[in-house]
Design an enzyme around this catalytic site. Structure first.
Site, PDB file in Angstrom:
ATOM      1  N   SER A  34       0.805  -1.225   0.000  1.00 52.67           N
ATOM      2  CA  SER A  34       0.000   0.000   0.000  1.00 52.67           C
ATOM      3  C   SER A  34       0.832   1.266   0.000  1.00 52.67           C
ATOM      4  O   SER A  34       0.324   2.340  -0.327  1.00 52.67           O
ATOM      5  CB  SER A  34      -0.937   0.020   1.210  1.00 52.67           C
ATOM      6  OG  SER A  34      -0.204  -0.072   2.418  1.00 52.67           O
ATOM      7  N   ASP A 326      -4.255   7.698   8.066  1.00 47.31           N
ATOM      8  CA  ASP A 326      -5.433   6.935   8.495  1.00 47.31           C
ATOM      9  C   ASP A 326      -5.144   5.946   9.612  1.00 47.31           C
ATOM     10  O   ASP A 326      -5.917   5.043   9.855  1.00 47.31           O
ATOM     11  CB  ASP A 326      -6.060   6.208   7.304  1.00 47.31           C
ATOM     12  CG  ASP A 326      -5.104   5.222   6.635  1.00 47.31           C
ATOM     13  OD1 ASP A 326      -3.993   5.020   7.173  1.00 47.31           O
ATOM     14  OD2 ASP A 326      -5.459   4.652   5.588  1.00 47.31           O
ATOM     15  N   HIS A 329      -1.391   4.302   7.247  1.00 52.62           N
ATOM     16  CA  HIS A 329      -0.585   4.901   6.189  1.00 52.62           C
ATOM     17  C   HIS A 329      -0.248   6.354   6.511  1.00 52.62           C
ATOM     18  O   HIS A 329      -0.861   6.955   7.400  1.00 52.62           O
ATOM     19  CB  HIS A 329      -1.334   4.820   4.852  1.00 52.62           C
ATOM     20  CG  HIS A 329      -1.831   3.453   4.535  1.00 52.62           C
ATOM     21  ND1 HIS A 329      -3.146   3.057   4.765  1.00 52.62           N
ATOM     22  CD2 HIS A 329      -1.195   2.360   4.040  1.00 52.62           C
ATOM     23  CE1 HIS A 329      -3.292   1.793   4.414  1.00 52.62           C
ATOM     24  NE2 HIS A 329      -2.129   1.341   3.981  1.00 52.62           N
TER      25      HIS A 329
END
Length: 360
Positions: A34, A326, A329
């Site tokens: 990610s 978040d 991340h």
């Protein structure tokens, strides 16, 4: 001879480096999780993590959700900008017909270095897996693309890859995240490190300081003040990240001996990120580096029942004043600092210097 092929963050290039002019590239090929995914998980359906399909993801730079797990750009985007290249299209978009003249991104949010089967067979964190798009799957995608669309002959490959940059990383963090979140202990997971390192030694960067991440700070919160460093990070989990990174660096040294004509550069994500956890206000993070910009409340604004983008969550007014996006991340602002630290050689071993990076 292929002169400039990078495999990494680790960064690996063939040919002379010392005394050579700074390299230029016509295309970039990226692998990872990610921290690098520009849309593959979203295009795959993202049923396990649907929130990246809507705002506030993407709000800062793109102004719409792109599948990036941030409010804006990622490290790979800043690297592309630095070399004057467009942002990389995700592989699954290319597979549907999108052009990819300047490279492709194979990274998938939630991806592991080890194959998903490894976790299912051992029942360690497998219930949390977001995707089966492990490193081997991504490499298979690349092999398929290479054989069918990039270079049907060896001569075509040589010409295409002579000025291509390969970025692999960050990956490997999810190999630990899933088992940790599923109840695994640090001692249990240390046994995984050699397997993960063996899988990714020739294709990845080091891990971030997970003990500073809001999700870890929330899930493993303790009243024991001695468990935290002076920055408020969990010392034991940061120690685990450092253990993984030290093992990886040893493996890379072995690769340097095995491939003496390759220049293998290790990218130290841990140190590049730790500086703004140590002194967030110095980098403009006036709201600190531990509390998430987007979340559902709690001491670190991370709540599993109201994660960013879901009902009950809220996004901060100015993500640039936060390092954490978040809870899992980072923000675009934080990724920019990491990217610039890598590109100017401050956090790469040996140094990777890029002459056109503007200081902040």
């Amino acid at each position: 001879m292929i002169r400039n092929v990078f495999i990494v963050l680790i960064i690996c290039c063939l040919g002379p480096v010392s005394g050579s002019p700074p390299p230029t590239y016509d295309s970039i090929f990226s692998f990872g999780d990610s921290l690098a995914d520009t849309g593959n998980l979203l295009l795959s359906g993202a049923l396990t993590f649907p929130f990246i399909a809507k705002l506030p993801y993407g709000q800062t730079f793109f102004h719409y959700p792109t599948g990036r797990c941030s409010d804006g750009r990622l490290v790979v985007d800043f690297i592309a900008e630095a070399y004057g290249l467009p942002y990389l299209p995700p592989y699954l978009a290319v597979a549907k017909g999108e052009k990819f003249e300047h490279g492709v991104n194979f990274a998938v949010a939630g991806a592991t270095a080890l194959d998903a089967k490894f976790f299912y067979d051992r029942k360690i964190g497998s219930q949390l897996l977001l995707t089966n798009g492990s490193l081997s799957v991504q490499l298979a995608w690349f092999s398929n693309l290479k054989s069918t669309l990039i270079c049907p002959t060896k001569q075509d490959c040589a010409r295409r890859f002579q000025k291509s940059l390969f970025l692999v990383g960050e990956i490997g963090g999810n190999d630990y995240n899933y088992p940790f979140f599923g109840g695994g202990t640090i001692q249990q997971l240390k046994a995984l490190v050699p397997l993960v390192v063996e899988t990714i030694a020739n294709a990845t960067s080091g891990n971030l300081p997970i003990g500073c991440n809001a999700v870890y700070l929330t899930l493993f919160r303790t009243p024991n003040k001695a468990a935290y460093d002076r920055n408020g990070c969990l010392k034991a989990y940061n120690g685990f990240s450092k253990y993984h990174n030290s093992m990886l660096k040893l493996a890379l040294e072995n690769l340097r001996h095995k491939y003496p004509h390759a220049n293998i550069i290790y990218a130290d994500y841990y140190a590049a990120a730790k500086r703004f956890f140590h002194a967030p206000h110095h980098y403009g993070f006036t709201n600190g580096a531990l509390v998430a910009c987007c979340g559902g409340g709690g001491p670190y604004n991370f709540n599993n029942s109201a994660i960013c983008g879901s009902p009950g969550s809220k996004s901060c007014l100015d993500p640039a004043t936060y390092a954490n996006w978040d809870g899992i991340h980072l923000t675009e602002a934080a990724y920019r600092y990491i990217a610039m630290g890598l590109l100017n050689g401050s956090f790469t071993e040996p140094p990777l210097t890029f002459p056109h990076i503007k200081p902040f």
